[in-house]
Design an enzyme around this catalytic site. Structure first.
Site, PDB file in Angstrom:
ATOM      1  NE  ARG A  59      -2.280  -1.598   3.402  1.00 26.68           N
ATOM      2  CZ  ARG A  59      -1.990  -2.975   3.796  1.00 26.68           C
ATOM      3  NH1 ARG A  59      -2.555  -3.856   2.906  1.00 26.68           N
ATOM      4  NH2 ARG A  59      -1.354  -3.211   5.075  1.00 26.68           N
ATOM      5  CD  GLU A  96       4.650  -9.323  17.542  1.00 29.91           C
ATOM      6  OE1 GLU A  96       4.134  -9.562  18.374  1.00 29.91           O
ATOM      7  OE2 GLU A  96       3.911  -8.665  16.563  1.00 29.91           O
TER       8      GLU A  96
END
Length: 172
Positions: A59, A96
């Site tokens: 995006r 993560e």
């Protein structure tokens, strides 16, 4: 910016349970809202001599290309692996739960070129930090970064080590 915030849809439990996904699709679909978003993203960088805007996949391409045009700059896509033909420059980074990499064509930026990073969301900050490192491999000058949405609870701003300011339009 409150009127732009209403164009961000919150989708609970996507892509996994416990995650509140911030969807920019309604903002993109609203011509006036999208134009105001690009104007607001560009405002801090007017007159700063930005020569290239690097948009982070995916995006970040949408916002970055529009922002580049607004600033009279070129656009450089920073891609995920295996999307660009060689030669490319690559930065690996930790997420993560795993790792990823960003790449750019080896001739995409010139040493000393004034660069602005753009992405839609700043979460934990790993992708933005990797993008900053990738710009550094070119010897380009990082002017700063513009982000549409900053997720404050995830403290991604703390990982920003870029030379310039980090501007976020909306904070949730």
């Amino acid at each position: 910016m409150h009127d732009l915030a209403r164009l961000i849809r919150a989708i609970p439990d996507f892509p996994s349970p416990g995650v509140l996904f911030r969807d920019v699709t309604p903002l993109l679909a609203d011509a006036d809202g999208f134009a105001r978003c690009i104007d607001a993203l560009a405002e801090p960088w007017q007159g700063s001599g930005v020569q290239a805007v690097c948009g982070i996949e995916a995006r970040g391409f949408i916002f970055g290309a529009a922002l580049a045009q607004k600033l009279g700059a070129g656009f450089v896509p920073l891609r995920k692996p295996n999307k660009l033909p060689p030669p490319v420059l690559t930065v690996d980074y930790q997420l993560e739960y795993g790792s990823d990499r960003l790449q750019a064509q080896s001739d995409a930026l010139a040493p000393g070129e004034r660069v602005l990073l753009v992405d839609d969301v700043l979460a934990t900050g790993g992708t933005l930090a990797a993008a900053s490192a990738l710009v550094g491999l070119f010897g380009a000058e990082l002017v700063g970064a513009s982000i549409v949405i900053e997720l404050l609870a995830l403290q991604g701003r703390g990982r920003w080590s870029g030379d310039g300011p980090l501007h976020s339009l909306l904070q949730f």
